[in-house]
Design an enzyme around this catalytic site. Structure first.
Site, mmCIF file in Angstrom:
data_model
loop_
_atom_site.group_PDB
_atom_site.id
_atom_site.type_symbol
_atom_site.label_atom_id
_atom_site.label_comp_id
_atom_site.label_asym_id
_atom_site.label_seq_id
_atom_site.Cartn_x
_atom_site.Cartn_y
_atom_site.Cartn_z
ATOM 1 N N LYS A 127 84.998 30.688 26.286
ATOM 2 C CA LYS A 127 84.386 30.509 24.962
ATOM 3 C C LYS A 127 82.987 31.106 24.929
ATOM 4 O O LYS A 127 82.629 31.849 24.006
ATOM 5 C CB LYS A 127 84.333 29.030 24.584
ATOM 6 C CG LYS A 127 83.868 28.784 23.151
ATOM 7 C CD LYS A 127 83.381 27.382 22.926
ATOM 8 C CE LYS A 127 81.947 27.223 23.415
ATOM 9 N NZ LYS A 127 81.327 25.935 23.017
ATOM 10 N N ASP B 282 86.056 26.935 19.572
ATOM 11 C CA ASP B 282 85.385 25.690 19.947
ATOM 12 C C ASP B 282 86.158 24.532 19.325
ATOM 13 O O ASP B 282 87.272 24.715 18.822
ATOM 14 C CB ASP B 282 83.918 25.707 19.494
ATOM 15 C CG ASP B 282 83.762 25.581 17.983
ATOM 16 O OD1 ASP B 282 84.766 25.743 17.250
ATOM 17 O OD2 ASP B 282 82.645 25.321 17.523
#
Length: 208
Positions: free
Chosen positions: A117, A135
């Site tokens: 991420k 997320d």
């Protein structure tokens, strides 16, 4: 989900969506994103302001004393491990990359505290390389809107979004989906009554 309608809706709701972390260069972005894990952007911005004044680049942070860094970032979650990670990754940046943040995925993901991420956020925002970071907000609304399935891993959600959404939209959509999840389709008490995507929503607890 009709993707053109989805993209147009996000453009109407959040035309200027962008990263809410404060940063001036790729190094500051990398540090801010590492610090943002399980913490709000607002809380991170409060600690990065004094942090970046004292440690202006990888060279200075690589030489930092752990307790000094901890004292600056102690108001955010997991601050002890995060302090160790940002010092360690700064040392690697100096040793391997002349103090610069690399733009290669494998190089970034090898740094302490940096996962997929964080890498996606850095390469897309700092270097303009198409990537769509997932997320908690992006994951939640992807499932609610039927773009992914309940139980999908973060990687599976990313892969499904990448297949469905044209690459040129990935960066902006990432920010728009975060805004949609943060300010509209909240984890608790989502704003279903005013949601323009209500009819397309698969969320079992949606209400109007």
């Amino acid at each position: 989900m009709n993707i053109p309608f989805f993209l147009e809706t996000l453009n109407q709701m959040f035309p200027d969506a962008k990263a809410e972390l404060n940063y001036a260069n790729p190094f500051e972005l990398l540090i801010a994103v590492v610090l943002s894990a399980q913490t709000t952007d607002k809380a991170v911005n409060k600690v990065t302001e004094p942090l970046f004044i004292k440690y202006t680049n990888a060279e200075s942070l690589a030489k930092a004393n752990l307790s000094d860094v901890e004292s600056i970032i102690k108001t955010i979650g997991l601050y002890h491990n995060k302090a160790k990670n940002i010092i360690a990754l700064s040392q690697i940046l100096v040793e391997k990359y002349q103090g610069e943040v690399p733009d290669k995925r494998d190089q970034l993901e090898s740094l302490p505290g940096v996962g997929r991420k964080t890498t996606n956020v850095v390469i897309s925002n700092a270097f303009g390389i198409p990537a769509l970071a997932v997320d908690t907000h992006v994951a939640r609304i992807s499932v609610r809107l039927g773009l992914a399935k309940e139980g999908d891993t973060v990687l599976q959600i990313e892969q499904k979004l990448n297949r469905k959404i044209p690459k040129e939209h990935w960066l902006k959509v990432h920010h728009q989906m975060i805004f949609f999840g943060r300010y509209h389709c909240l984890a608790k008490n989502p704003k279903c009554v005013t949601c323009p995507l209500f009819d397309a929503c698969k969320f079992k607890d949606k209400r109007k």
